[in-house]
Each structure stands twice: as structure tokens, then as C-alpha cells.
Design a protein around this motif. Structure first.
Motif, short mmCIF file in Angstrom:
data_model
loop_
_atom_site.label_atom_id
_atom_site.label_comp_id
_atom_site.label_asym_id
_atom_site.label_seq_id
_atom_site.Cartn_x
_atom_site.Cartn_y
_atom_site.Cartn_z
N PHE A 288 -5.85 -1.18 -8.47
CA PHE A 288 -4.62 0.05 -8.62
C PHE A 288 -3.25 -0.35 -9.45
CE2 PHE A 288 -2.19 2.51 -5.93
CZ PHE A 288 -1.69 4.08 -6.07
N GLY A 289 -2.51 -1.24 -9.34
CA GLY A 289 -1.43 -1.51 -9.98
C GLY A 289 0.00 -1.52 -8.82
N LYS A 290 -0.26 -2.07 -7.58
CA LYS A 290 0.58 -1.89 -6.81
C LYS A 290 1.16 -3.18 -6.59
CE LYS A 290 3.27 -0.20 -2.47
NZ LYS A 290 3.38 -1.01 -2.37
N GLY A 291 2.12 -3.36 -6.93
CA GLY A 291 2.85 -4.74 -6.52
C GLY A 291 4.46 -4.82 -6.13
N SER A 292 4.67 -3.99 -5.36
CA SER A 292 5.52 -3.65 -4.79
C SER A 292 5.48 -4.00 -2.99
CB SER A 292 6.20 -2.77 -5.09
OG SER A 292 5.58 -1.19 -4.23
N VAL A 293 6.67 -4.23 -2.99
CA VAL A 293 6.54 -4.55 -0.72
C VAL A 293 7.94 -3.75 -0.49
CG1 VAL A 293 7.30 -6.23 0.90
CG2 VAL A 293 6.35 -7.38 -1.76
N GLY B 44 0.80 -1.31 0.16
CA GLY B 44 0.10 -0.28 -0.30
C GLY B 44 0.84 1.10 -0.17
N GLY B 45 0.09 2.20 -0.69
CA GLY B 45 1.05 3.49 -0.75
C GLY B 45 1.07 4.46 1.20
N LEU B 46 1.53 5.21 0.86
CA LEU B 46 1.49 5.95 2.63
C LEU B 46 0.64 6.48 2.97
CD1 LEU B 46 3.90 6.04 5.72
CD2 LEU B 46 4.19 8.25 4.09
N PRO B 47 -0.36 5.81 4.17
CA PRO B 47 -1.59 6.70 4.13
C PRO B 47 -1.66 7.54 5.25
CG PRO B 47 -1.16 4.64 6.08
CD PRO B 47 0.10 4.87 4.42
N LEU B 48 -2.65 8.83 5.07
CA LEU B 48 -3.15 9.53 6.07
C LEU B 48 -2.29 10.13 7.09
CD1 LEU B 48 -3.80 12.72 4.86
CD2 LEU B 48 -5.84 12.32 7.07
N ALA B 49 -2.35 8.62 8.37
CA ALA B 49 -2.18 8.26 9.54
C ALA B 49 -1.26 6.87 9.22
CB ALA B 49 -3.18 8.46 10.13
N HIS B 50 -0.41 6.28 7.59
CA HIS B 50 -0.83 5.05 8.37
C HIS B 50 -1.98 3.86 7.58
CE1 HIS B 50 3.26 6.38 8.49
NE2 HIS B 50 3.41 6.31 9.44
N ALA B 51 -1.61 3.15 6.85
CA ALA B 51 -2.34 2.06 6.53
C ALA B 51 -1.84 0.56 7.40
CB ALA B 51 -2.19 1.51 5.14
N ALA B 52 -2.43 -0.06 7.45
CA ALA B 52 -1.64 -1.16 7.98
C ALA B 52 -0.78 -1.45 7.68
CB ALA B 52 -3.05 -2.95 7.95
N GLY C 49 -1.98 -3.44 -12.56
CA GLY C 49 -3.23 -3.76 -11.66
C GLY C 49 -3.39 -5.05 -12.30
N ILE C 50 -5.11 -5.56 -12.05
CA ILE C 50 -5.41 -7.11 -11.72
C ILE C 50 -7.19 -5.84 -13.21
CG2 ILE C 50 -6.88 -8.38 -11.34
CD1 ILE C 50 -4.31 -9.66 -10.07
N VAL C 51 -7.32 -7.00 -14.35
CA VAL C 51 -8.15 -6.78 -14.81
C VAL C 51 -9.57 -7.60 -14.29
CG1 VAL C 51 -9.35 -6.55 -17.09
CG2 VAL C 51 -6.60 -5.94 -15.96
N PRO C 52 -10.37 -7.34 -13.72
CA PRO C 52 -11.55 -8.57 -13.64
C PRO C 52 -12.45 -8.86 -14.61
CG PRO C 52 -12.61 -5.54 -14.02
CD PRO C 52 -10.97 -5.89 -14.03
N ASP C 53 -12.63 -10.18 -14.49
CA ASP C 53 -13.22 -11.21 -15.57
C ASP C 53 -14.36 -10.52 -15.90
OD1 ASP C 53 -11.58 -13.05 -14.85
OD2 ASP C 53 -12.56 -13.51 -13.05
N VAL C 54 -14.85 -9.74 -15.29
CA VAL C 54 -16.92 -9.24 -15.64
C VAL C 54 -16.42 -7.83 -14.74
CG1 VAL C 54 -19.29 -8.76 -15.67
CG2 VAL C 54 -18.26 -11.12 -15.08
N ALA D 30 -5.77 -2.34 -3.98
CA ALA D 30 -4.16 -1.64 -3.85
C ALA D 30 -3.74 -3.16 -3.66
CB ALA D 30 -3.80 -0.69 -3.68
N SER D 31 -2.55 -3.74 -4.04
CA SER D 31 -1.27 -4.05 -2.89
C SER D 31 -1.90 -5.56 -2.77
CB SER D 31 0.05 -3.47 -2.34
OG SER D 31 -0.90 -2.98 -1.16
N ALA D 32 -1.88 -5.54 -1.51
CA ALA D 32 -2.64 -6.74 -0.54
C ALA D 32 -3.89 -7.48 -1.06
CB ALA D 32 -2.63 -6.82 1.08
#
Length: 440
Positions: free
Chosen positions: A330-335, A19-27, A366-371, A306-308
Motif C-alpha cells: 500500500f505505501g503507508k510509511g508514517s507513524v 494504518g489508515g482509519l478503519p471503519l471501526a478502528h484498526a488495532a 510501498g514495498i516491491v516484492p522480489d517475485v 499497509a504500514s506495520a
């Protein structure tokens, strides 16, 4: 628990983030990482560049219009070094590092926005459910062009996050541009954000709904409990279908994403990561237990997933375990790995890319949905008096027998999530269609 490759055990000490950097951090992970293994054959020190650096430091210290101390100049140099890497790498000062460590509990201060940087502006990845940001109507893709009247153009993500942080109860004004339209102001009040990462309920008899807002340390366990409760609420019977909602989920802890995917898979690879250091080589596979009982599954994603979230969606798609519906993720594939430094500081450094079971890198794609189902506003016909043939005086009865069915005033039903959520309604309809085709 997932089966890990031989490289995984020592690597679990790493604090791997998504994930990106949240306003007060994501998990984020609860523990930070030791320094990673470095290649034995180090390149020689770039002496010319080091001499240039020392000369610049000396000139700035001597000639800048205001006096500057060495500590400030060196810390600014470190920040500059990190700011020219990818948007997710950052130098964490003590306060930032402390907040990052605390955020795995799902409680933190701020507005509840996951943000990134795009074209020099602060961009919303996704708002977090039930926070000041989501209640104010902030949407994925919004550009924050001003914070309390100060332009964000050219501002680093860490600086933007610091400016938007603050004590609960303090007010803040964000200037937003949405879809290239005219800027508008939003007045928000900071709050203590308590994020409940898993929500669930029955949509109808036999059909369950499971929403994950973030991937926190305990999310995998909470999903297991939610699946058990959905079955209990369904009279102890196996569900006929389940919607897994990952929309506007900015990511979080790697291990939690693996555990969630494992609840729906009985074998095969879930995700693997590749980087330059040995500790970044991870492989996670599913175990045979199946908490979901292989119930038909539709997974909802969108541009705020995104990510996870993309790890879970990608694994379920590659393993053909569920149908993905919605819009591109979103397309975030980094660790990111948290590397503690001295004086309670740390580096959050991108150390690997992750790949879906079929070897897809999601980074910047990113991930492209099936539908594909875009978000839409639902409008309904107004309930009025409707008459049927059976209401008319002297009507003929049904020749095949059976009671007449005149119109009747229905009592107002309790609102359901799918009533005002077009994508969720389409997911439920798809599950019903799958059951019809299976039963025929």
C-alpha cells in the motif's frame, strides 16, 4: 524483546499507530501519549492571522443564516485545521477516542474495513478477514462513493467512518466503484467485529502457513505460539518451509510489528523512525533468539498490506531473511501519535516516518516484492475416467520389474487453502523448489 536505542525508553509511552482509519478502528496501542516535547525557541504568535481568525469567527457567528454557538464554531475550526494535514491525522471526539482505545483488544463494532481518502472519495485499504466487509466481497482499492445513498465526495474520513459505524444488526448500503467500472450497491449488516490476528496450519507435511490479519497488542506473542504449534503439528520436526501471509493486513501496533519481525531475525535493525520531536526518534533491533529456527520463508504481500505489514516485509526483505511474493504493498510509511486533550478528546497526529533497515522510506511508494505474482482465478480439469496402459487387457509388464500402476479412483481430498489461492500455491511451490536446490 527488541533492543532499543537510548531515545526509545521514554518514547514507549507514546501511542504509535499505523494504518489508515478503519471503519471501526484498526488495532491501535492500548495507551495514549503524553504531550510531546516541544522546541524551546517557539516562533512568535502570528498576530495578524489570529486577528483574522477572530474576525471570521465573529462574522460567521453574527451573520450565518442559522445561529451557531462558540463551541461548535471552535470545534469545526479544529477539525478544519486537522483535515488539511495528511489523511491520517484527525481530531478525536470522546466517542472516537474511546473506540480507538478499546480497539487494541481486537473486538469492535462495524463492518471491518480499513479505509483512507483518495481524490476526495473514501477508498478501501483492505477488508479484515471474517467480517461483513470481507464476506460481502469488498476488495482493496474499491472506492466507496455513497453511504446509504449519500455521496462521499468531499466527506472527511472521520465523517465517513462515523456514518458507517453503528450497532450490530443494523443494515447499511455502500455504493462501490471497482477498477473504474460501473457503480454497484452492496447491502451489509453491521456486526461486532472480533478479529483473531493470527491463524496457522500445515499446508502439507513440513510446510506451514501463518497468516496475520492485523497487528494487535498480543500479536507478537500469538505468532510465537503459532510457530511452536506448527512444529508440534509437524511431529516435532523443524519445518521445511513457511509462508507468512500479510496480504490485506492494514497494520496496527508498532511494537507488535517489531516483535513479529524479531521472531524471524537474529540480529540487525528491524525499523527506525524519524520525526521533528525527540520522542519520535526510535530504533528497534532484533535479539539473537530465533523462534522460526531459520526455516525457509516466503512472505505474501499485496496492495492491502499497509504500514506495520510493510515494516515486517521491509525488514525481512532488507535482511534477506525471506522472499517477498505478490504485488506492491500500500505505501503507508508514517507513524501516528495519540495526544490526549482535555474533556476526553484527543489528537491523532502524524509525528514521524518509518524506515526499513536499509534506510528506505515506504511512504507513497510501498514495498516491491522480489517475485511478482498477481491474484488469479484457479480453474481445474474435471475429474473423469482416465485409463492407463496398465488398465488394458494383455498389456506388457515392466521389463525392469516392479508392480503395475493402473488408474485408481481417488477419494475426495479435504480442501486446502492453496487449492483455491493461486498466490499461496505459488509460494508453496517456491518453498519446495528452494528445498530441491538446497538438497542437490
Amino acid at each position: 524483546m527488541p533492543h532499543l536505542s537510548r531515545h526509545t525508553a521514554p518514547a514507549l509511552a507514546l501511542a504509535l499507530l499505523f494504518g489508515g482509519l478503519p471503519l471501526a478502528h484498526a488495532a491501535q496501542p492500548a495507551s495514549a501519549a503524553p504531550a510531546p516535547a516541544v522546541a524551546k525557541d517557539k516562533a512568535p504568535l502570528p498576530l495578524d492571522e489570529l486577528r483574522t481568525f477572530a474576525e471570521v469567527l465573529d462574522r460567521v457567528k453574527a451573520a450565518y443564516v442559522e445561529p451557531l454557538d462558540d463551541k461548535t464554531l471552535l470545534e469545526n475550526a479544529i477539525k478544519g485545521m486537522l483535515s488539511n494535514l495528511d489523511p491520517h491525522s484527525a481530531y478525536l471526539e470522546p466517542e472516537d477516542f474511546q473506540e480507538l482505545q478499546e480497539s487494541t483488544s481486537g473486538e469492535f463494532g462495524g463492518l471491518g474495513i480499513e479505509v483512507g481518502i483518495e481524490d476526495g472519495f473514501v477508498k478501501v485499504v483492505s477488508p479484515i478477514d471474517d467480517t461483513p466487509a470481507s464476506k460481502a466481497g469488498i476488495q482493496p482499492g474499491d472506492l466507496i462513493i455513497k453511504i446509504d445513498g449519500q455521496p462521499t465526495k468531499g466527506m472527511s474520513m472521520m465523517d465517513a467512518v462515523d456514518k458507517m459505524r453503528g450497532k450490530a444488526g443494523q443494515k447499511i448500503q455502500l455504493t462501490i466503484v471497482r477498477d473504474g467500472g460501473k457503480p454497484f450497491d452492496l447491502d451489509l449488516t453491521r456486526a461486532v467485529i472480533k478479529v483473531k490476528s493470527v491463524k496457522s496450519q500445515l499446508l502439507e507435511n513440513g510446510y506451514g502457513y501463518l497468516r496475520i490479519t492485523q497487528f494487535q497488542v498480543a500479536t507478537g506473542e500469538e505468532v510465537g505460539k503459532a510457530l511452536a504449534k506448527l512444529k508440534k503439528d509437524n511431529g516435532g520436526k523443524r519445518l521445511q518451509g513457511l509462508v507468512l501471509d500479510l496480504r490485506n493486513n492494514p497494520g496496527g501496533v508498532l511494537q507488535a510489528a517489531v516483535e513479529v519481525a524479531d521472531h524471524f531475525l537474529t540480529k540487525g535493525l528491524i525499523v527506525y523512525t524519524k520525526g521533528r520531536i525527540a520522542n519520535s526518534e526510535l530504533r528497534f533491533s532484533a535479539d539473537p533468539a530465533d523462534a522460526s529456527e531459520h526455516v525457509p520463508l516466503v512472505v505474501l504481500i499485496n496492495g492491502g498490506s499497509a504500514s506495520a505489514s510493510e515494516i515486517v516485509a521491509g525488514a525481512l526483505q532488507d535482511q534477506k531473511r525471506g522472499i517477498l511474493m505478490g504485488t506492491d504493498s500500500f505505501g503507508k510509511g508514517s507513524v501516528q501519535t495519540v495526544l490526549p486533550l482535555s474533556n476526553d478528546r484527543a489528537l491523532k497526529l502524524t509525528t514521524a516516518l518509518y524506515y526499513t533497515p536499509n534506510g528506505r522510506s515506504i511512504q507513497a511508494q510501498g514495498i516491491v516484492p522480489d517475485v511478482e505474482v498477481a491474484r488469479a482465478k484457479i480453474t481445474r480439469e474435471q475429474d473423469g475416467e482416465i485409463y492407463k496402459e496398465a488398465d488394458l487387457a494383455g498389456h506388457l509388464g515392466n521389463g525392469n520389474g516392479g508392480a503395475d500402476k493402473p488408474s485408481s479412483k481417488k477419494s475426495k481430498a479435504e480442501p486446502r487453502p492453496q487449492d483455491d489461492d493461486y498466490q499461496l500455491g505459488q509460494a508453496l511451490n517456491l518453498l519446495k523448489g528452494l528445498n530441491v536446490t538446497r538438497n542437490n
